[in-house]
Structure formats: C-alpha cells, structure tokens
Scaffold this motif. Structure first.
Motif, PDB file in Angstrom:
ATOM      1  N   ILE A  19       0.817  -1.206   0.000  1.00 15.02           N
ATOM      2  CA  ILE A  19       0.000   0.000   0.000  1.00 15.02           C
ATOM      3  C   ILE A  19       0.861   1.271   0.000  1.00 15.02           C
ATOM      4  N   ASP A  20       2.079   1.190   0.533  1.00 12.78           N
ATOM      5  CA  ASP A  20       2.991   2.337   0.516  1.00 12.78           C
ATOM      6  C   ASP A  20       3.328   2.767  -0.907  1.00 12.78           C
ATOM      7  N   LYS A  21       3.392   1.823  -1.824  1.00 15.10           N
ATOM      8  CA  LYS A  21       3.720   2.130  -3.213  1.00 15.10           C
ATOM      9  C   LYS A  21       2.612   2.943  -3.872  1.00 15.10           C
ATOM     10  N   VAL A  22       1.380   2.710  -3.505  1.00 11.88           N
ATOM     11  CA  VAL A  22       0.242   3.410  -4.102  1.00 11.88           C
ATOM     12  C   VAL A  22       0.312   4.906  -3.795  1.00 11.88           C
ATOM     13  N   GLY A  23       0.767   5.260  -2.630  1.00  8.63           N
ATOM     14  CA  GLY A  23       0.864   6.661  -2.239  1.00  8.63           C
ATOM     15  C   GLY A  23       1.834   7.473  -3.072  1.00  8.63           C
ATOM     16  N   ARG A  24       2.681   6.817  -3.825  1.00 10.80           N
ATOM     17  CA  ARG A  24       3.648   7.519  -4.678  1.00 10.80           C
ATOM     18  C   ARG A  24       3.183   7.693  -6.114  1.00 10.80           C
ATOM     19  N   LEU A  25       1.968   7.261  -6.429  1.00 13.11           N
ATOM     20  CA  LEU A  25       1.464   7.403  -7.792  1.00 13.11           C
ATOM     21  C   LEU A  25       1.085   8.860  -8.059  1.00 13.11           C
ATOM     22  N   PRO A  26       1.695   9.500  -9.053  1.00 17.41           N
ATOM     23  CA  PRO A  26       1.426  10.921  -9.311  1.00 17.41           C
ATOM     24  C   PRO A  26      -0.047  11.215  -9.600  1.00 17.41           C
ATOM     25  N   TRP A  27      -0.742  10.334 -10.315  1.00 15.48           N
ATOM     26  CA  TRP A  27      -2.137  10.594 -10.675  1.00 15.48           C
ATOM     27  C   TRP A  27      -3.060  10.500  -9.476  1.00 15.48           C
ATOM     28  N   LEU A  28      -2.589   9.935  -8.387  1.00 13.15           N
ATOM     29  CA  LEU A  28      -3.403   9.803  -7.190  1.00 13.15           C
ATOM     30  C   LEU A  28      -3.206  10.977  -6.223  1.00 13.15           C
ATOM     31  N   ALA A  29      -2.165  11.770  -6.451  1.00  9.53           N
ATOM     32  CA  ALA A  29      -1.803  12.848  -5.527  1.00  9.53           C
ATOM     33  C   ALA A  29      -2.929  13.849  -5.288  1.00  9.53           C
ATOM     34  N   GLY A  30      -3.697  14.176  -6.306  1.00  4.92           N
ATOM     35  CA  GLY A  30      -4.763  15.165  -6.161  1.00  4.92           C
ATOM     36  C   GLY A  30      -6.144  14.581  -6.006  1.00  4.92           C
ATOM     37  N   ALA A  31      -6.220  13.278  -5.804  1.00  3.48           N
ATOM     38  CA  ALA A  31      -7.532  12.610  -5.733  1.00  3.48           C
ATOM     39  C   ALA A  31      -8.267  12.920  -4.436  1.00  3.48           C
ATOM     40  N   GLU A  32      -9.584  13.047  -4.549  1.00  2.05           N
ATOM     41  CA  GLU A  32     -10.432  13.215  -3.365  1.00  2.05           C
ATOM     42  C   GLU A  32     -10.673  11.840  -2.761  1.00  2.05           C
ATOM     43  N   LEU A  33     -10.529  11.758  -1.450  1.00  2.00           N
ATOM     44  CA  LEU A  33     -10.697  10.473  -0.773  1.00  2.00           C
ATOM     45  C   LEU A  33     -11.937  10.480   0.099  1.00  2.00           C
ATOM     46  N   ALA A  34     -12.616   9.349   0.119  1.00  2.00           N
ATOM     47  CA  ALA A  34     -13.751   9.152   1.020  1.00  2.00           C
ATOM     48  C   ALA A  34     -13.337   8.082   2.018  1.00  2.00           C
ATOM     49  N   LEU A  35     -13.302   8.434   3.277  1.00  2.00           N
ATOM     50  CA  LEU A  35     -12.885   7.486   4.303  1.00  2.00           C
ATOM     51  C   LEU A  35     -14.092   6.812   4.914  1.00  2.00           C
ATOM     52  N   THR A  36     -14.047   5.486   4.966  1.00  7.65           N
ATOM     53  CA  THR A  36     -15.125   4.713   5.586  1.00  7.65           C
ATOM     54  C   THR A  36     -14.507   3.636   6.457  1.00  7.65           C
TER      55      THR A  36
END
Length: 45
Positions: free
Chosen positions: A27-44
C-alpha cells in the motif's frame, strides 16, 4: 484503498470512483502514484 482481498472484493465501488487493493505493505507504493496525488478520498470503516 483497502488492505485485504476479501474487503476489496466486497466493497461497493462508487459510480465516479475506484477501489484500490493495497495488498498489505504494498500500500505504501500506491501513495507515490502521481495521478493519485490530487484525488479526493472518502474514508469509511
């Protein structure tokens, strides 16, 4: 973003969203994806 496979397979996917399976420590690798940097997150829980 979910950690385990069972949750990934059963979580409802929003119409305008995505669910990402982090596969434990990968999951640490996902945080480095440039296209994900500006994504809105919904926490559940």
């Amino acid at each position: 973003m979910v950690e385990n496979e069972i949750t990934y397979l059963s979580v409802p996917v929003p119409d305008d969203g995505a669910v990402i399976w982090g596969k434990g420590f990968d999951i640490d690798k996902v945080g480095r994806l440039p296209w994900l940097a500006g994504a809105e997150l919904a926490l559940t829980r």
